[in-house]
Design an enzyme around this catalytic site. Structure first.
Site, PDB file in Angstrom:
ATOM      1  N   ASN A  17       5.826 -22.096  82.666  1.00 35.59           N
ATOM      2  CA  ASN A  17       7.033 -22.507  81.924  1.00 35.59           C
ATOM      3  C   ASN A  17       6.700 -23.379  80.719  1.00 35.59           C
ATOM      4  O   ASN A  17       7.255 -23.193  79.639  1.00 35.59           O
ATOM      5  CB  ASN A  17       8.009 -23.238  82.858  1.00 35.59           C
ATOM      6  CG  ASN A  17       8.469 -22.354  83.999  1.00 35.59           C
ATOM      7  OD1 ASN A  17       8.258 -21.139  83.970  1.00 35.59           O
ATOM      8  ND2 ASN A  17       9.067 -22.948  85.015  1.00 35.59           N
ATOM      9  N   THR A  62      34.131 -11.445  38.838  1.00 39.11           N
ATOM     10  CA  THR A  62      34.815 -11.994  40.019  1.00 39.11           C
ATOM     11  C   THR A  62      35.707 -10.858  40.499  1.00 39.11           C
ATOM     12  O   THR A  62      36.204 -10.072  39.675  1.00 39.11           O
ATOM     13  CB  THR A  62      35.671 -13.240  39.694  1.00 39.11           C
ATOM     14  OG1 THR A  62      36.726 -12.854  38.814  1.00 39.11           O
ATOM     15  CG2 THR A  62      34.849 -14.349  39.044  1.00 39.11           C
ATOM     16  N   HIS A  63      35.865 -10.727  41.808  1.00 40.04           N
ATOM     17  CA  HIS A  63      36.608  -9.592  42.395  1.00 40.04           C
ATOM     18  C   HIS A  63      36.010  -8.255  41.954  1.00 40.04           C
ATOM     19  O   HIS A  63      36.708  -7.253  41.911  1.00 40.04           O
ATOM     20  CB  HIS A  63      38.091  -9.626  42.006  1.00 40.04           C
ATOM     21  CG  HIS A  63      38.747 -10.952  42.229  1.00 40.04           C
ATOM     22  ND1 HIS A  63      39.375 -11.292  43.406  1.00 40.04           N
ATOM     23  CD2 HIS A  63      38.840 -12.048  41.433  1.00 40.04           C
ATOM     24  CE1 HIS A  63      39.852 -12.523  43.310  1.00 40.04           C
ATOM     25  NE2 HIS A  63      39.523 -13.015  42.116  1.00 40.04           N
ATOM     26  N   SER A  99      16.218  13.234  47.047  1.00 37.86           N
ATOM     27  CA  SER A  99      16.999  13.936  48.060  1.00 37.86           C
ATOM     28  C   SER A  99      16.328  15.264  48.363  1.00 37.86           C
ATOM     29  O   SER A  99      15.771  15.902  47.469  1.00 37.86           O
ATOM     30  CB  SER A  99      18.414  14.179  47.515  1.00 37.86           C
ATOM     31  OG  SER A  99      19.001  15.291  48.171  1.00 37.86           O
ATOM     32  N   LYS A 118      18.704  13.457  42.398  1.00 37.06           N
ATOM     33  CA  LYS A 118      18.900  12.151  43.025  1.00 37.06           C
ATOM     34  C   LYS A 118      17.680  11.232  42.921  1.00 37.06           C
ATOM     35  O   LYS A 118      16.540  11.649  43.033  1.00 37.06           O
ATOM     36  CB  LYS A 118      19.240  12.310  44.520  1.00 37.06           C
ATOM     37  CG  LYS A 118      20.586  12.930  44.789  1.00 37.06           C
ATOM     38  CD  LYS A 118      21.772  12.146  44.244  1.00 37.06           C
ATOM     39  CE  LYS A 118      22.099  10.923  45.057  1.00 37.06           C
ATOM     40  NZ  LYS A 118      22.578  11.256  46.398  1.00 37.06           N
ATOM     41  N   GLU A 178      19.113  -0.392  50.239  1.00 37.28           N
ATOM     42  CA  GLU A 178      20.034  -0.009  51.317  1.00 37.28           C
ATOM     43  C   GLU A 178      19.475  -0.411  52.680  1.00 37.28           C
ATOM     44  O   GLU A 178      20.192  -0.904  53.551  1.00 37.28           O
ATOM     45  CB  GLU A 178      20.278   1.496  51.280  1.00 37.28           C
ATOM     46  CG  GLU A 178      21.032   1.940  50.039  1.00 37.28           C
ATOM     47  CD  GLU A 178      21.031   3.455  49.890  1.00 37.28           C
ATOM     48  OE1 GLU A 178      21.646   4.125  50.720  1.00 37.28           O
ATOM     49  OE2 GLU A 178      20.400   3.969  48.957  1.00 37.28           O
ATOM     50  N   GLN A 234      12.922 -15.220  78.842  1.00 38.56           N
ATOM     51  CA  GLN A 234      11.917 -14.271  78.356  1.00 38.56           C
ATOM     52  C   GLN A 234      12.516 -13.374  77.261  1.00 38.56           C
ATOM     53  O   GLN A 234      11.781 -12.808  76.451  1.00 38.56           O
ATOM     54  CB  GLN A 234      11.409 -13.418  79.530  1.00 38.56           C
ATOM     55  CG  GLN A 234      10.363 -12.402  79.170  1.00 38.56           C
ATOM     56  CD  GLN A 234       9.701 -11.808  80.398  1.00 38.56           C
ATOM     57  OE1 GLN A 234       8.942 -12.477  81.082  1.00 38.56           O
ATOM     58  NE2 GLN A 234      10.007 -10.560  80.701  1.00 38.56           N
TER      59      GLN A 234
HETATM   60  N1  ARG Z   1       6.728 -14.184  80.646  1.00 40.81           N
HETATM   61  C1  ARG Z   1       7.502 -15.365  80.857  1.00 40.81           C
HETATM   62  C2  ARG Z   1       8.403 -15.628  79.647  1.00 40.81           C
HETATM   63  O1  ARG Z   1       8.173 -15.041  78.664  1.00 40.81           O
HETATM   64  C3  ARG Z   1       6.597 -16.531  81.097  1.00 40.81           C
HETATM   65  C4  ARG Z   1       7.189 -17.636  81.918  1.00 40.81           C
HETATM   66  C5  ARG Z   1       7.356 -17.211  83.295  1.00 40.81           C
HETATM   67  N2  ARG Z   1       7.655 -18.248  84.195  1.00 40.81           N
HETATM   68  C6  ARG Z   1       8.202 -17.961  85.369  1.00 40.81           C
HETATM   69  N3  ARG Z   1       8.387 -18.909  86.188  1.00 40.81           N
HETATM   70  N4  ARG Z   1       8.481 -16.726  85.697  1.00 40.81           N
HETATM   71  O2  ARG Z   1       9.341 -16.385  79.708  1.00 40.81           O
END
Ligand code: ARG
Length: 475
Positions: free
Chosen positions: A111, A156-157, A278, A284, A291, A323
């Site tokens: 984490n 404008t517009h 085109s 064209k 675009e 994730q």
């Molecule tokens: N692949 C996970 C992500 O991108 C990594 C963290 C995962 N942690 C866990 N406790 N599953 O968030």
């Protein structure tokens, strides 16, 4: 028994389809460099704090450097079973160096690891986006210099309003991009906060040194709260919103470019190398790039909406929903950089039809305000002058002529204040020259704006170089 790295409490391995569903390796592998740099800093800190031995640290660092080379040589075998970049690298490390590899993840969770990697990755990409903004700004300054005196109608517009110069018009986009640059600087600051050491959510029982890791990885700040560190995706939201605003600017420029290229406007000619034809209609020449940039704006805005919706209502701390932060921002990064780069080319290759632009001013009524202003300068209240000028326009339309074609007698029938200097007063060059208020379209003001733009570019370049130098490189 499960072969997953977290498989200890499991009696079955993960279902194959579930595995594939939850894996992020397909897209998070692009953070390999950040993952390795982060792990080297973490291992170095663990050894410094006496949590692992110096010998183990050396093995880990050497092993990680080898893996970096393997990945860069295209020899690394990424596995979906190992879910993400973090576990792919850690598993490979343990295969290569044995037990020491198993000590790397001490005092760390995926984490805070994924938070670290993503902060570093986005931080690096902010610098890359800024570089492309600078390039487009440079192209706009070059074109604005070249076309500083070219007169066109301002709208404008989408109705012809008052004469301006093309240089003035282009510099408006320069200014918008300067705000984009500054917004990305803000994003950089919010990326520049170090989350590692938060552990899974609550910190760690080991005597780690977060400030040491902060220095190794060149972070300006450190997260003060471990729950915030692993939960925060504000910097992603900020990146996506800065990217969305930037794309909206490019989209407006695209819309104008597309209009200017039409036979109806006929103001500019794009380089053949920047257009397509085109398959059916031989005549064209389509402004596809403009675009597409206009179209891609939708997808970047979509990524912002997706991420806001993903984070809304998420409890602290990590949830797998997070994730989902990656594919959107990765795509936004690629899209924004690419769009900026192609737009710089479009601007550099664009040719202006000066005579058509000028005709759009002379054969119309965008000098009507100047006619009114003339009378005001002779003492008439503006509201009354507005009505007289409106009457003049009306009479001209009836006769199929323009204000420049009216005789002095015709003018004097509308007001005795008109004198022989009226012709000169409503000539397009005069209309432009006289709008000399600060920021206005006069040649003198546009020259000042160009000078200010050059100075701003130089200071943006400096700011960019300073953050570029701070990025971490594994050597
Ligand atoms: N692949 C996970 C992500 O991108 C990594 C963290 C995962 N942690 C866990 N406790 N599953 O968030």
């Amino acid at each position: 028994m499960s072969k997953a790295m977290w498989g200890g409490r499991f009696t079955k391995s993960t279902d194959e389809m579930i595995n594939e569903f939850q894996a992020s390796i397909g897209f998070d592998k692009r953070m390999y460099h950040e993952d390795i740099a982060g792990s080297i800093a973490h291992a170095t800190m663990l050894a410094k704090c006496g949590i692992i031995s110096a010998a183990d640290k050396d093995k880990i660092v050497a092993g990680l450097r080898d893996i970096l080379q393997e990945i860069e040589a295209g020899k690394f075998d990424f596995s979906v079973d190992l879910e993400d970049i973090h576990m792919n690298i850690e598993k490979r490390l343990t295969e290569a160096i044995g037990e020491a590899g198993g000590r790397l993840h001490t005092a760390r969770s995926r984490n805070d690891q994924v938070a670290l990697d993503t902060h570093m990755y986005v931080r690096k990409e902010v610098v890359a986006v800024q570089k492309e903004i600078l390039n487009l700004q440079q192209a706009l300054v070059e074109a604005a210099t070249k076309y500083a005196d070219v007169i066109m109608p301002g709208y404008t517009h989408l109705q012809r309003a008052q004469p301006i110069t093309f240089g003035h018009h282009l510099l408006a986009y320069f200014c918008m991009l300067s705000r984009d640059f500054a917004r990305f600087q803000g994003v950089y600051e919010r990326c520049d906060i170090m989350p590692l050491g938060a552990g899974a959510l609550a910190g760690t029982t080991f005597p780690i040194d977060r400030q040491f890791v902060q220095q190794q990885l060149h972070f300006e700040h450190i997260y003060n709260n471990s729950l915030d560190a692993v939960s925060d995706r504000d910097y992603i939201l900020e990146f996506l919103s800065a990217a969305s605003i930037l794309m909206v600017h490019l989209s407006r420029l695209s819309e104008e470019t597309i209009l200017w290229c039409t036979r109806e406007f006929h103001f500019v000619e794009l380089d053949d190398a920047h257009c397509t034809g085109s398959s059916m209609m031989p005549q064209k020449k389509n402004p596809d790039v403009s675009e597409l940039v206009r179209g891609k704006t939708g997808r970047v805005v979509g990524h912002l909406m997706a991420m806001l919706t993903t984070v809304k209502g998420l409890p602290l701390a990590y949830n797998k929903d997070l994730q989902e932060d990656k594919e959107g921002i990765f795509d936004a990064i690629d899209t924004v950089k690419f769009s900026l780069a192609v737009y710089a080319q479009i601007i550099r290759g664009m040719k202006v039809r000066e005579e058509v632009m000028k005709r759009a001013v002379t054969e119309d009524f965008s000098n009507a305000t100047d006619l009114a202003d003339y009378l005001v300068k002779k003492g008439m209240p503006f509201r009354e002058a507005h009505a007289v000028s409106g009457q003049a326009v009306h009479d001209c339309i009836e006769k199929g002529i323009y204000l420049k074609d009216m005789s002095l007698e015709d003018f004097q029938k509308l007001s005795p204040l008109f004198g022989p200097d009226i012709k000169e007063a409503i000539a397009p060059e005069t209309c432009v020259k006289n709008r000399n208020s600060f920021g206005g379209t006069s040649y003198a003001q546009v020259a000042l704006q160009l000078q200010a733009a050059q100075e701003l570019l130089a200071s943006e370049q400096k700011a960019h170089d300073a953050v570029a130098a701070k990025q971490v490189q594994v050597d």
